[in-house]
Scaffold this motif. Structure first.
Motif, short mmCIF file in Angstrom:
data_model
loop_
_atom_site.label_atom_id
_atom_site.label_comp_id
_atom_site.label_asym_id
_atom_site.label_seq_id
_atom_site.Cartn_x
_atom_site.Cartn_y
_atom_site.Cartn_z
N THR A 44 0.83 -1.20 0.00
CA THR A 44 0.00 0.00 0.00
C THR A 44 0.87 1.26 0.00
OG1 THR A 44 -1.85 -1.12 1.08
CG2 THR A 44 -1.77 1.27 1.30
N GLN A 80 -7.77 0.26 -0.71
CA GLN A 80 -7.95 -1.03 -0.06
C GLN A 80 -9.26 -1.04 0.70
OE1 GLN A 80 -4.50 -2.13 2.17
NE2 GLN A 80 -5.18 -4.23 2.49
N ASP A 156 -5.69 -1.19 -4.99
CA ASP A 156 -5.18 -1.84 -3.79
C ASP A 156 -6.15 -2.92 -3.35
OD1 ASP A 156 -3.78 -2.47 -1.55
OD2 ASP A 156 -3.72 -0.43 -0.73
MG LIG Z 1 -2.14 -2.82 2.06
#
Ligand SMILES: [Mg+2]
Ligand SMILES: Nc1ncnc2c1ncn2[C@@H]1O[C@H](COP(=O)(O)OP(=O)(O)OP(=O)(O)O)[C@@H](O)[C@H]1O
Length: 254
Positions: A44, A80, A156
């Motif tokens: 990330t 994410q 992500d």
């Molecule tokens: Mg991550």
């Protein structure tokens, strides 16, 4: 796109965490880069640096030869964890990018409508994000990013919350979009199978501090449309590459 000796350190003193350690990585326009690696290895962080949210502690990142200096509409992001606008309807969320660009109402509706249909949310266009399941919210985040027509899309773990059937459908859709658009994709996933299936290149990262420990060209991204997803994923060469990548991850964790 190029990372040159990029390091990112968080915190100070004994709380210091080195998330990225001299990462160098270069890709041509139109690449589909899959990134895999254990939780906490800096995936990330890598994406945030390229998106312009996170400044490298050292090193540089260039896109088209120019050093990036922050976020830009040329780089779309699917986070994410969903970052939808709760006060906007599904259609409003999907039309957000075009609206920020000052696109006409007609164009906004066309673009948003097109991507909502692709991700299977057209019937929910007048609902609000809280009325959607986790997987539906993720699909909306993807539609919203694509409606903005970015030259580069940074994703992500976008398919993490999807059921197996929807996930495979979304993989096929994303691949079709990528193939027809010439977009450059950076795609983070915990699924090695997904990484090998989608990517033109699979990048493997090591546990903290995050380093690049492997890079594998993958020929399968071009195959799926003609041969079918199931055929490709059970192909002997496919399974061999999948196991090779998985082996490298397990080796790093040991
Ligand atoms: Mg991550
Ligand atoms: N804003 C921050 N402040 C302090 N530490 C951070 C911050 N962001 C990330 N880290 C640390 O950097 C390391 C890498 O985090 P990152 O989120 O990039 O990992 P990841 O590979 O995406 O993990 P996952 O697969 O679980 O999402 C972790 O040790 C994390 O605790």
């Amino acid at each position: 796109m190029a990372f040159t000796d990029v390091s990112v350190t968080f915190g100070q003193g004994k709380d210091t965490v080195q998330a990225l350690d001299r990462v160098s990585l270069g890709f041509g326009r139109g690449s589909f880069i899959s990134v895999v690696g254990p939780s906490g290895c800096g995936k990330t962080t890598l994406l945030h640096v390229l998106a312009g949210f996170q400044k490298p502690s050292s090193g540089r990142v260039t896109v088209g030869g120019t050093e990036i200096r922050g976020t830009g509409a040329d780089r779309g992001v699917v986070f994410q964890q969903g970052a939808l606008f709760p006060w906007m309807t599904v259609a409003g969320n999907a039309a957000f990018g075009p609206r920020m660009r000052g696109a006409s109402r007609r164009e906004r509706e066309e673009r948003a409508g097109h991507w909502l249909r692709v991700v299977g949310l057209w019937d929910f266009r007048d609902r609000y994000p809280y009325e959607l399941s986790g997987g539906m919210q993720q699909r909306l985040a993807i539609a919203r990013a694509l409606a903005n027509d970015p030259a580069m899309l940074l994703m992500d773990e976008p398919f993490g919350a999807l059921d197996a059937l929807t996930r495979e459908r979304m993989q096929e859709e994303l691949q079709a979009v990528w193939r027809s658009s010439g977009m450059t994709l950076l795609f983070i996933t915990h699924s090695v199978e997904e990484a090998v299936f989608l990517g033109t290149d699979v990048v493997v990262m090591s546990p903290r501090p995050g380093r690049i420990v492997g890079r594998f060209p993958s020929p399968f991204a071009q195959d799926a449309a003609t041969r079918g997803t199931r055929t490709v994923k059970s192909d002997q060469a496919f399974v061999a590459l999948r196991e090779q990548v998985l082996g490298l991850i397990l080796e790093g964790a040991a």
